[in-house]
Scaffold this active site. Structure first.
Site, PDB file in Angstrom:
ATOM      1  N   ASN A  70       0.841  -1.190   0.000  1.00  0.00           N
ATOM      2  CA  ASN A  70       0.000   0.000   0.000  1.00  0.00           C
ATOM      3  C   ASN A  70       0.879   1.243   0.000  1.00  0.00           C
ATOM      4  O   ASN A  70       2.069   1.186   0.330  1.00  0.00           O
ATOM      5  CB  ASN A  70      -0.918  -0.001   1.216  1.00  0.00           C
ATOM      6  CG  ASN A  70      -1.904  -1.145   1.190  1.00  0.00           C
ATOM      7  OD1 ASN A  70      -2.539  -1.403   0.173  1.00  0.00           O
ATOM      8  ND2 ASN A  70      -2.028  -1.847   2.305  1.00  0.00           N
ATOM      9  N   CYS A  79      -4.984  -7.849  -4.274  1.00  0.00           N
ATOM     10  CA  CYS A  79      -5.416  -6.627  -4.941  1.00  0.00           C
ATOM     11  C   CYS A  79      -6.034  -7.013  -6.272  1.00  0.00           C
ATOM     12  O   CYS A  79      -5.311  -7.292  -7.240  1.00  0.00           O
ATOM     13  CB  CYS A  79      -4.239  -5.671  -5.142  1.00  0.00           C
ATOM     14  SG  CYS A  79      -4.694  -4.120  -5.945  1.00  0.00           S
ATOM     15  N   ASN A  81      -7.890  -5.344  -8.622  1.00  0.00           N
ATOM     16  CA  ASN A  81      -7.603  -4.467  -9.759  1.00  0.00           C
ATOM     17  C   ASN A  81      -6.125  -4.493 -10.126  1.00  0.00           C
ATOM     18  O   ASN A  81      -5.756  -4.392 -11.298  1.00  0.00           O
ATOM     19  CB  ASN A  81      -8.037  -3.034  -9.451  1.00  0.00           C
ATOM     20  CG  ASN A  81      -9.516  -2.814  -9.664  1.00  0.00           C
ATOM     21  OD1 ASN A  81     -10.160  -3.533 -10.415  1.00  0.00           O
ATOM     22  ND2 ASN A  81     -10.075  -1.815  -8.989  1.00  0.00           N
ATOM     23  N   ASN A 158      -7.354 -10.892   1.676  1.00  0.00           N
ATOM     24  CA  ASN A 158      -7.278  -9.705   2.515  1.00  0.00           C
ATOM     25  C   ASN A 158      -8.654  -9.511   3.183  1.00  0.00           C
ATOM     26  O   ASN A 158      -9.669  -9.975   2.673  1.00  0.00           O
ATOM     27  CB  ASN A 158      -6.864  -8.467   1.716  1.00  0.00           C
ATOM     28  CG  ASN A 158      -7.752  -8.227   0.513  1.00  0.00           C
ATOM     29  OD1 ASN A 158      -8.632  -9.015   0.179  1.00  0.00           O
ATOM     30  ND2 ASN A 158      -7.537  -7.118  -0.176  1.00  0.00           N
ATOM     31  N   GLU A 210      -9.824   1.809   1.488  1.00  0.00           N
ATOM     32  CA  GLU A 210      -8.824   0.751   1.541  1.00  0.00           C
ATOM     33  C   GLU A 210      -7.837   1.008   2.665  1.00  0.00           C
ATOM     34  O   GLU A 210      -7.321   2.116   2.813  1.00  0.00           O
ATOM     35  CB  GLU A 210      -8.075   0.664   0.215  1.00  0.00           C
ATOM     36  CG  GLU A 210      -8.943   0.281  -0.976  1.00  0.00           C
ATOM     37  CD  GLU A 210      -8.120  -0.053  -2.201  1.00  0.00           C
ATOM     38  OE1 GLU A 210      -7.208  -0.896  -2.079  1.00  0.00           O
ATOM     39  OE2 GLU A 210      -8.378   0.526  -3.264  1.00  0.00           O
ATOM     40  N   ARG A 211      -7.564  -0.019   3.447  1.00  0.00           N
ATOM     41  CA  ARG A 211      -6.557   0.129   4.500  1.00  0.00           C
ATOM     42  C   ARG A 211      -5.213   0.422   3.846  1.00  0.00           C
ATOM     43  O   ARG A 211      -4.835  -0.176   2.832  1.00  0.00           O
ATOM     44  CB  ARG A 211      -6.462  -1.150   5.343  1.00  0.00           C
ATOM     45  CG  ARG A 211      -6.157  -2.388   4.543  1.00  0.00           C
ATOM     46  CD  ARG A 211      -6.037  -3.616   5.401  1.00  0.00           C
ATOM     47  NE  ARG A 211      -5.644  -4.743   4.558  1.00  0.00           N
ATOM     48  CZ  ARG A 211      -5.017  -5.816   5.004  1.00  0.00           C
ATOM     49  NH1 ARG A 211      -4.725  -5.927   6.274  1.00  0.00           N
ATOM     50  NH2 ARG A 211      -4.703  -6.789   4.182  1.00  0.00           N
ATOM     51  N   CYS A 219     -12.018  -0.449  -6.090  1.00  0.00           N
ATOM     52  CA  CYS A 219     -11.299  -1.503  -5.368  1.00  0.00           C
ATOM     53  C   CYS A 219     -11.817  -2.837  -5.888  1.00  0.00           C
ATOM     54  O   CYS A 219     -13.009  -3.140  -5.748  1.00  0.00           O
ATOM     55  CB  CYS A 219     -11.523  -1.383  -3.861  1.00  0.00           C
ATOM     56  SG  CYS A 219     -10.753  -2.714  -2.895  1.00  0.00           S
ATOM     57  N   GLY A 220     -10.927  -3.624  -6.493  1.00  0.00           N
ATOM     58  CA  GLY A 220     -11.351  -4.875  -7.100  1.00  0.00           C
ATOM     59  C   GLY A 220     -11.781  -5.921  -6.085  1.00  0.00           C
ATOM     60  O   GLY A 220     -12.858  -6.516  -6.206  1.00  0.00           O
TER      61      GLY A 220
END
Length: 281
Positions: A70, A79, A81, A158, A210-211, A219-220
């Protein structure tokens, strides 16, 4: 004067969710959290929501192994996307993408790139119930603007918490609900927080905090989390179109025990080099 060494990278985006990609299959860039934060700075570095670092495959059946960071320097397990952006990058380099498999910290992901508008990442089987490290009764019952919202946990490699609303989603409401959820979960646990509103039998409006990155245009894995929650509750059907600020993704999920797949566009933005190694002040 000797030219300082440089680090090559590619900038990619998927519905406005942006990524810096480094090909580390031949040389280790020796990243740490401080260097990742510097690279993620949109004024002094390159800027991104996530950094994708491509390593040599550790299994003969895989195309590569991917580390995900991140912008705040923290490590991400998955992730969606980003994996679709990786598929585009591999395709544009002439590497095999049709049903290619890559390894992430959350496990294997299958990629398919039919064209830049139809890139699919199949990211695994969702997990339900209590998230690791979170001690709470699910679903959470939350109150925002005199509306009672139920929030559900989903593991997609996640952690996600999806709050369902009947009101229009907005970044302001998202930030507020994300703050309530994170306060409830406590300082030792964090998750991606989604605020989702079904608008039909196959359509959902969504925004995700998103963290490690904050609210992003898309966000995918968050889209997948919202889809599987609503499909499980019988509020929408698969395939479902998830509409976010950056655009729409289509999520396919056949139900419990099956992997979830997301399809949508990705774009190459530019390639460049940055002086490396950097020494942040």
């Amino acid at each position: 004067m000797k030219t300082p060494p440089r680090l090559a990278f590619t900038k990619l985006e998927a519905l406005g969710n942006d990524f810096m990609l480094i090909d580390a299959r031949r040389a280790d860039p020796k990243l740490n959290a401080e260097r990742v934060r510097w690279l993620g700075d949109r004024r002094r570095g390159v800027g991104f929501d996530q950094l994708l670092v491509v390593h040599p495959a550790s299994d003969p059946g895989e195309s590569c192994r991917v580390a995900i960071y991140n912008s705040d320097g923290s490590v991400a397990e998955q992730c969606g996307n980003g994996m679709r952006a990786l598929a585009l990058w591999l395709s544009q380099r002439g590497e095999k993408v049709d049903h290619a498999r890559v390894n992430t910290p959350a496990g294997g992901v299958e990629l398919s790139c039919r064209d830049p508008d139809r890139i699919t990442a199949t990211i695994g089987i969702p997990g339900f119930g209590a998230l690791p490290g979170a001690v709470t009764d699910w679903p959470l019952q939350l109150t925002l603007d005199q509306e009672t919202l139920a929030a559900y946990p989903v593991e997609l490699g996640n952690p996600h918490v999806v709050a369902l609303t009947s009101h229009p989603v907005s970044e302001n409401r998202l930030r507020r609900i994300a703050g309530i959820v994170r306060t409830h979960l406590g300082p030792d646990f964090d998750a991606n927080i989604g605020l989702a509103r079904p608008t039909g039998s196959d359509r959902v409006d969504l925004q995700v905090d998103e963290r490690g990155a904050g609210p992003t245009p898309a966000c995918g894995s968050g889209a997948c989390a919202a889809a599987v929650v609503l499909i499980s509750l019988g509020q929408v059907n698969s395939p479902v179109t998830i509409r976010q600020r950056g655009g729409a993704l289509v999520v396919h999920w056949a139900g419990k025990g099956h992997p979830v797949a997301l399809t949508g566009p990705a774009r190459w933005v530019f390639e460049g080099e940055i002086e490396w190694p950097i020494t942040p002040p």
